[in-house]
Motif scaffolding. Sequence first.
Motif, PDB file in Angstrom:
ATOM      1  N   THR A   1       0.837  -1.197   0.000  1.00  0.00           N
ATOM      2  CA  THR A   1       0.000   0.000   0.000  1.00  0.00           C
ATOM      3  C   THR A   1       0.875   1.251   0.000  1.00  0.00           C
ATOM      4  OG1 THR A   1      -1.639  -1.188   1.313  1.00  0.00           O
ATOM      5  CG2 THR A   1      -1.867   1.202   1.171  1.00  0.00           C
ATOM      6  N   GLY A   2       0.610   2.152  -0.932  1.00  0.00           N
ATOM      7  CA  GLY A   2       1.339   3.414  -0.968  1.00  0.00           C
ATOM      8  C   GLY A   2       2.623   3.403  -1.755  1.00  0.00           C
ATOM      9  N   ALA A   3       2.961   2.270  -2.381  1.00  0.00           N
ATOM     10  CA  ALA A   3       4.227   2.208  -3.113  1.00  0.00           C
ATOM     11  C   ALA A   3       4.272   3.232  -4.258  1.00  0.00           C
ATOM     12  CB  ALA A   3       4.454   0.796  -3.655  1.00  0.00           C
ATOM     13  N   GLY A   4       3.191   3.285  -5.036  1.00  0.00           N
ATOM     14  CA  GLY A   4       3.144   4.250  -6.131  1.00  0.00           C
ATOM     15  C   GLY A   4       3.120   5.682  -5.633  1.00  0.00           C
ATOM     16  N   ASP A   5       2.406   5.917  -4.526  1.00  0.00           N
ATOM     17  CA  ASP A   5       2.345   7.260  -3.952  1.00  0.00           C
ATOM     18  C   ASP A   5       3.732   7.737  -3.534  1.00  0.00           C
ATOM     19  OD1 ASP A   5      -0.407   6.930  -4.193  1.00  0.00           O
ATOM     20  OD2 ASP A   5      -0.667   6.361  -2.088  1.00  0.00           O
ATOM     21  N   GLN A   6       4.486   6.856  -2.895  1.00  0.00           N
ATOM     22  CA  GLN A   6       5.809   7.254  -2.423  1.00  0.00           C
ATOM     23  C   GLN A   6       6.826   7.323  -3.560  1.00  0.00           C
ATOM     24  OE1 GLN A   6       6.111   8.661   0.382  1.00  0.00           O
ATOM     25  NE2 GLN A   6       3.981   8.120   0.847  1.00  0.00           N
ATOM     26  N   PHE A   7       6.631   6.512  -4.598  1.00  0.00           N
ATOM     27  CA  PHE A   7       7.507   6.656  -5.770  1.00  0.00           C
ATOM     28  C   PHE A   7       7.346   8.064  -6.337  1.00  0.00           C
ATOM     29  CE2 PHE A   7       9.227   6.479  -9.927  1.00  0.00           C
ATOM     30  CZ  PHE A   7      10.196   5.492  -9.906  1.00  0.00           C
ATOM     31  N   ALA A   8       6.113   8.509  -6.460  1.00  0.00           N
ATOM     32  CA  ALA A   8       5.851   9.858  -6.965  1.00  0.00           C
ATOM     33  C   ALA A   8       6.476  10.906  -6.051  1.00  0.00           C
ATOM     34  CB  ALA A   8       4.356  10.089  -7.102  1.00  0.00           C
ATOM     35  N   ALA A   9       6.431  10.670  -4.749  1.00  0.00           N
ATOM     36  CA  ALA A   9       7.025  11.619  -3.795  1.00  0.00           C
ATOM     37  C   ALA A   9       8.521  11.780  -4.040  1.00  0.00           C
ATOM     38  CB  ALA A   9       6.768  11.142  -2.368  1.00  0.00           C
ATOM     39  N   GLY A  10       9.206  10.658  -4.192  1.00  0.00           N
ATOM     40  CA  GLY A  10      10.642  10.734  -4.425  1.00  0.00           C
ATOM     41  C   GLY A  10      10.974  11.383  -5.752  1.00  0.00           C
ATOM     42  N   PHE A  11      10.250  10.976  -6.793  1.00  0.00           N
ATOM     43  CA  PHE A  11      10.525  11.531  -8.124  1.00  0.00           C
ATOM     44  C   PHE A  11      10.288  13.039  -8.143  1.00  0.00           C
ATOM     45  CE2 PHE A  11       9.633  12.911 -12.374  1.00  0.00           C
ATOM     46  CZ  PHE A  11      10.534  12.211 -13.159  1.00  0.00           C
ATOM     47  N   LEU A  12       9.144  13.483  -7.634  1.00  0.00           N
ATOM     48  CA  LEU A  12       8.808  14.901  -7.680  1.00  0.00           C
ATOM     49  C   LEU A  12       9.768  15.744  -6.845  1.00  0.00           C
ATOM     50  CD1 LEU A  12       4.903  14.824  -7.525  1.00  0.00           C
ATOM     51  CD2 LEU A  12       6.322  15.615  -9.438  1.00  0.00           C
ATOM     52  N   THR A  13      10.229  15.202  -5.723  1.00  0.00           N
ATOM     53  CA  THR A  13      11.187  15.943  -4.900  1.00  0.00           C
ATOM     54  C   THR A  13      12.474  16.199  -5.678  1.00  0.00           C
ATOM     55  OG1 THR A  13      10.263  15.003  -2.872  1.00  0.00           O
ATOM     56  CG2 THR A  13      12.454  15.967  -2.729  1.00  0.00           C
ATOM     57  N   GLY A  14      12.941  15.190  -6.395  1.00  0.00           N
ATOM     58  CA  GLY A  14      14.118  15.399  -7.242  1.00  0.00           C
ATOM     59  C   GLY A  14      13.832  16.350  -8.389  1.00  0.00           C
ATOM     60  N   TYR A  15      12.643  16.222  -8.968  1.00  0.00           N
ATOM     61  CA  TYR A  15      12.281  17.047 -10.132  1.00  0.00           C
ATOM     62  C   TYR A  15      12.234  18.526  -9.776  1.00  0.00           C
ATOM     63  CZ  TYR A  15       9.609  18.764 -14.124  1.00  0.00           C
ATOM     64  OH  TYR A  15       9.191  19.473 -15.228  1.00  0.00           O
ATOM     65  N   VAL A  16      11.604  18.875  -8.647  1.00  0.00           N
ATOM     66  CA  VAL A  16      11.503  20.299  -8.294  1.00  0.00           C
ATOM     67  C   VAL A  16      12.867  20.885  -7.935  1.00  0.00           C
ATOM     68  CG1 VAL A  16       9.107  20.086  -7.541  1.00  0.00           C
ATOM     69  CG2 VAL A  16      10.933  19.866  -5.849  1.00  0.00           C
ATOM     70  N   ARG A  17      13.825  20.024  -7.652  1.00  0.00           N
ATOM     71  CA  ARG A  17      15.185  20.490  -7.354  1.00  0.00           C
ATOM     72  C   ARG A  17      16.080  20.485  -8.588  1.00  0.00           C
ATOM     73  NH1 ARG A  17      15.674  17.123  -1.595  1.00  0.00           N
ATOM     74  NH2 ARG A  17      14.207  18.476  -0.442  1.00  0.00           N
ATOM     75  N   GLY A  18      15.487  20.142  -9.720  1.00  0.00           N
ATOM     76  CA  GLY A  18      16.242  20.180 -10.965  1.00  0.00           C
ATOM     77  C   GLY A  18      17.261  19.077 -11.126  1.00  0.00           C
ATOM     78  N   GLU A  19      17.039  17.936 -10.469  1.00  0.00           N
ATOM     79  CA  GLU A  19      17.991  16.833 -10.536  1.00  0.00           C
ATOM     80  C   GLU A  19      17.847  16.056 -11.849  1.00  0.00           C
ATOM     81  OE1 GLU A  19      17.546  14.480  -7.013  1.00  0.00           O
ATOM     82  OE2 GLU A  19      18.302  16.069  -5.699  1.00  0.00           O
ATOM     83  N   PRO A  20      18.899  15.362 -12.271  1.00  0.00           N
ATOM     84  CA  PRO A  20      18.819  14.558 -13.503  1.00  0.00           C
ATOM     85  C   PRO A  20      17.717  13.502 -13.420  1.00  0.00           C
ATOM     86  CG  PRO A  20      21.096  14.774 -12.766  1.00  0.00           C
ATOM     87  CD  PRO A  20      20.236  15.313 -11.660  1.00  0.00           C
TER      88      PRO A  20
END
Length: 333
Positions: free
Chosen positions: A279-298
Amino acid sequence: MSDTTPPRYDVIAIGNAIVDVLSPCEDAVIAGLGLNRGGMTLVDADKAREIYAAMGPATERSGGSAANTLAGMAALGARCAFVGQVAQDQFGDVFRHDIRAGGIAFETPPLAGDVPTGQCLILVSPDGERTMNTMLGAGQFLHKGAIDDALVASAGILYLEGYMWDPVEPRAAMRRAMTAAREAGRKIAFTASESFIISLHRADFLELIDAGQFDILFVNEHELATLTGEADFETGLAAVAAKVPVLVATRSEKGAVAIAHGERAEVAAEPVARVVDTTGAGDQFAAGFLTGYVRGEPLERCLKRGAICASEVISHFGPRPETDMIALMDARL
C-alpha cells in the motif's frame, strides 16, 4: 498571464482526504458482517458505521493517495500544500492534525452537514490478510468554490489524484485548479491512480493528454495498457511519450522508466529484505521523483529517489514513510 514570482510551495495537491482505521479481527466477525475477506469494497456511511462499531481497538492513520505523496515529499524537505474535503467530525480532526503535523499546509474548510469524513476500515485477519472497506464520504463533495486560485498559483506544480476525477464535483474543482495553474504558468502533474478509473474516464484523459494539459504523468504498467489499449509496454510508452513532457511508468519489481523531452532513463527496483505491505508504493515513488524534479535533478536520479521511497514504504504497514527519509536518501543516493 504567467506568474514570474518564485513559488511559495513546491507542490500543491488535490486528492481524497481519508483516514485508515486498522484493527485485528477474527474471521468470524468478517463473515458476520458479510464482508469480502481479503478484498476492497466501497461501502456507504451506514455500513461504515456498522463495521466501525464491530471493530476492536484500532489504529487510525491518515491516508489518501495524493496526501500520502505529499507526506513523503514533506519528509524529504519539500514545501507542500493540500486541498481535500473533510467533515466536521472526529476523523476530520484526525486527518487535519496528521497532515499539518507533517508540515503540509491544509486550509480547506470542513464540509457542513451529515456526510462523514472518508474512511478506509481495514480488518486484519490472524493470518495478516487485510479486508478493506472504503467509504469516500466528504471527499466526493469537494466543490470548485473550495479552490483558491491564488493558492494554486503559489505552487510550482499542481498534482492531481486520478481517483478524484470520478465524482462530479471534485472533477469540476480540478478543472478550475488546472486553469489557475495554467494562467500562472505553473506545471500540472497527474497520477492515474487505478486502471478502473482510466476505464471510466479514458476519453477525458486522452483528450487532456492530446491537448497538452499534463506536464508530468505518472502511471504503472497496467494503467498504461488501459490508457493506450496497448498490451506491449514499449508500444504503450511510445504512444504517450511524444504527448507528455515527462512520462513516468512504474513496473513494481521490474523497476521504473521515465521519458522526458525525448531523454529516457531507467532504474531497477531497490532491494527490500521483506515486502510487508505494498500500500502506498506508487504514492511514495511519486514523492521521491517529484522531490528530485523540483530540485532540478537529472532524470535518473529522480527515478532513483522514487525507487528508494517505494522500497521504504513497502517494508512496513501503512502508506507513509516511517524512516528518516533524508538520512535514507543520503545513504543510498
